[in-house]
Design a protein around this motif. Sequence first.
Motif, PDB file in Angstrom:
ATOM      1  N   TYR A  50       3.926   3.837   3.280  1.00 50.02           N
ATOM      2  CA  TYR A  50       3.769   2.567   2.821  1.00 50.02           C
ATOM      3  C   TYR A  50       3.587   1.732   3.792  1.00 50.02           C
ATOM      4  O   TYR A  50       4.249   2.321   4.961  1.00 50.02           O
TER       5      TYR A  50
ATOM      6  N   GLN B  70       0.744   5.623  -0.198  1.00 41.86           N
ATOM      7  CA  GLN B  70      -0.037   6.760  -0.409  1.00 41.86           C
ATOM      8  C   GLN B  70       0.736   7.979  -0.313  1.00 41.86           C
ATOM      9  O   GLN B  70       1.724   8.249   0.348  1.00 41.86           O
TER      10      GLN B  70
ATOM     11  N   GLY C 115      -5.160   4.332  -2.747  1.00 34.99           N
ATOM     12  CA  GLY C 115      -6.313   3.481  -2.702  1.00 34.99           C
ATOM     13  C   GLY C 115      -6.799   2.913  -4.022  1.00 34.99           C
ATOM     14  O   GLY C 115      -7.920   2.019  -3.957  1.00 34.99           O
TER      15      GLY C 115
ATOM     16  N   LEU D   7      -1.527  -1.262  -4.218  1.00 41.49           N
ATOM     17  CA  LEU D   7      -2.750  -0.110  -4.102  1.00 41.49           C
ATOM     18  C   LEU D   7      -1.904   1.449  -4.052  1.00 41.49           C
ATOM     19  O   LEU D   7      -1.072   1.287  -3.028  1.00 41.49           O
TER      20      LEU D   7
ATOM     21  N   TYR E  34      -6.074   0.117  -6.851  1.00 43.30           N
ATOM     22  CA  TYR E  34      -5.329  -1.189  -7.289  1.00 43.30           C
ATOM     23  C   TYR E  34      -4.658  -0.887  -8.699  1.00 43.30           C
ATOM     24  O   TYR E  34      -5.439  -0.657  -9.547  1.00 43.30           O
TER      25      TYR E  34
ATOM     26  N   ALA F 205      -1.606  -0.222   8.541  1.00 38.46           N
ATOM     27  CA  ALA F 205      -2.489   0.867   7.925  1.00 38.46           C
ATOM     28  C   ALA F 205      -2.488   1.812   8.968  1.00 38.46           C
ATOM     29  O   ALA F 205      -2.596   2.984   8.900  1.00 38.46           O
TER      30      ALA F 205
ATOM     31  N   TYR G 112       1.030  -1.126  -0.112  1.00 39.67           N
ATOM     32  CA  TYR G 112       0.061   0.097   0.254  1.00 39.67           C
ATOM     33  C   TYR G 112       0.742   1.346   0.141  1.00 39.67           C
ATOM     34  O   TYR G 112       1.769   1.356   0.911  1.00 39.67           O
TER      35      TYR G 112
END
Length: 586
Positions: free
Chosen positions: A80, A62, A184, A181, A186, A96, A60
């Motif tokens: 991340y 961001q 947000g 991702l 994929y 998260a 993930y």
Amino acid sequence: MNYTNIFEKNIINICVCRNKSLPLQQIIKTMKRLVFFSLFVTLVVSLSAASPSGTLPVLYIQTENNAPIVSKEDYINATYYLDAMGLAGYQSIGSASTPLTMEIKGRGNYTWRDFHKKPYRLKLSEKQPLMGMTKSKHFALLAHADDALNKKGFMRNQVGFELSRMIGMAWTPATAPVEVLLNGDYIGLYFLTETIRVDKDRVNIVEQEDEETDPTAITGGWLVEIDNYDTDPHVTIKEGDDRHDIWFTYKTPEVLSKAQETFLGDEMSRIDELVYGDKNSDELWQYLDMDALAKFYIVQEIMDNYESFHGSCYLYREKGDGEKWKFGPVWDFGSAFFREKTMYLYEGDVWHNHWIPEICKFPAFMEHVKAVWKEFYPQINAIYTFMGEQLTLLKSAAVADANRWPDYSGNRDLQKRINNVNTWLKNSVAWLNEQWKTSSNPGGNDNPGGNEGGGNNDGSLSEVISMHVWVNGQSVEYVVNQVDSITFAKKEGIVIKAKVPDFWTDVYVYLWDTDGVENGEYKASKVGDWYVYTYFGKSLNIIFKEGQGWNGHPYQSEDLKTDRSGCYVITQEGENKGVFNEVNCE
């Protein structure tokens, strides 16, 4: 259903109502229908959107303020975390609620410019062992969108890197598949990969300082790339053929003093002079490490990477007057698997490969290539085991990636693609072995022919044919040792043997998939009197043909459809028709 047309129709209705001065209630009613419809479309789209397969760890990322990644030059801030998804053998890093910090930017040239699915470069704030790799701050996310577009089963870099490890290159970048991702969204299946850099766990040499002037310090700690772009800082020399420039992009050091620039230019000019000089001289090998180059070259030949000495071609040199330049590590196999293997990588290519055509004229070098090949050849079957493992690992994520990127969905049926690569590799290995004349087979058995260089007395290739088939979800090696006296086992895989008319020479198979879509042409392996073709899947639809079949060589068999292994004899009945008859394989 065309949601856009429905949306536009409602907008028109509102406008018409307003223009006709209809009651406000009717306009509001129409607006409510439009709002409800918009919410419905949003729900449908979100339910059908691509998402991770759940079979691989998920990374993930961001970016700060959801900033888009638009530059290859400038990093942007991001956070991340890596979710191992509870899968055995993987470790979650961050979470998260407690993400870690890093920077991210674009990377690549053609792959950055021409594809929607972009590759990225990562710089973590602190060293981490992502996906079990050695701790580092520096990684790349390779998209392999071109690999999917060309239907290569995500296998080009995977197989090339694995062959490099198998043959014993000093260091090969580790790589591992992850799903990603970004903000947000994929964005599909990626391959987290160690970047090439000077480091004790990567290219393990002295790290030369930028703008160094001490003559004793500038002899080593060099990491350079033969580049096919002249945009990065580089030193240029004119190649000995007087037709091409060679661009040496320097990675370490990053900023050169005049002394460093002169040293690098002089070294490469002297190597070039020797490459184009006396082919019986040994002086070139005082500058180049012959063993490293031979291993690097063999891997590139197996892959038929016809851009391998044109760009993304790395060399490095340790500090010291007696040190040599070593080719490696391997990196980009984006020009592999494109051609039938009937020539060396530098022949008939669309790109000019620097130096290697001339270097292959040195008898000492080719003797060493053949010696390394003879030692390596019995180990080659391990690459097919590796590909079978990759199929199991990637097949669900490949479908998810195809859902996310429909334009690059060529690997949706990953088994079919990997089977094609499997066949291509076997043909490439067979062709190279025929040129380099080893008498040892994959698996370590001697060739049945017994003549010097291997093969049968009639000059045909004689080798162990093997395949990996899937039995109860496991990859099982199926080796045909005595092709003329085998009873085929009923397994989820197919081996076809065919005897063809004597006047047929170069025999090919032409393959269709189960949907009747043309899937390629492959040269069949010759073992004794039989041509042999192996296939991963559960059903096979092929013809055998001589030469190029319909393209001026019409001799060919009828369409052969089967779901099991078998032996066939083909007889020619008229110019355009060959009839096959199944025979006992004993």
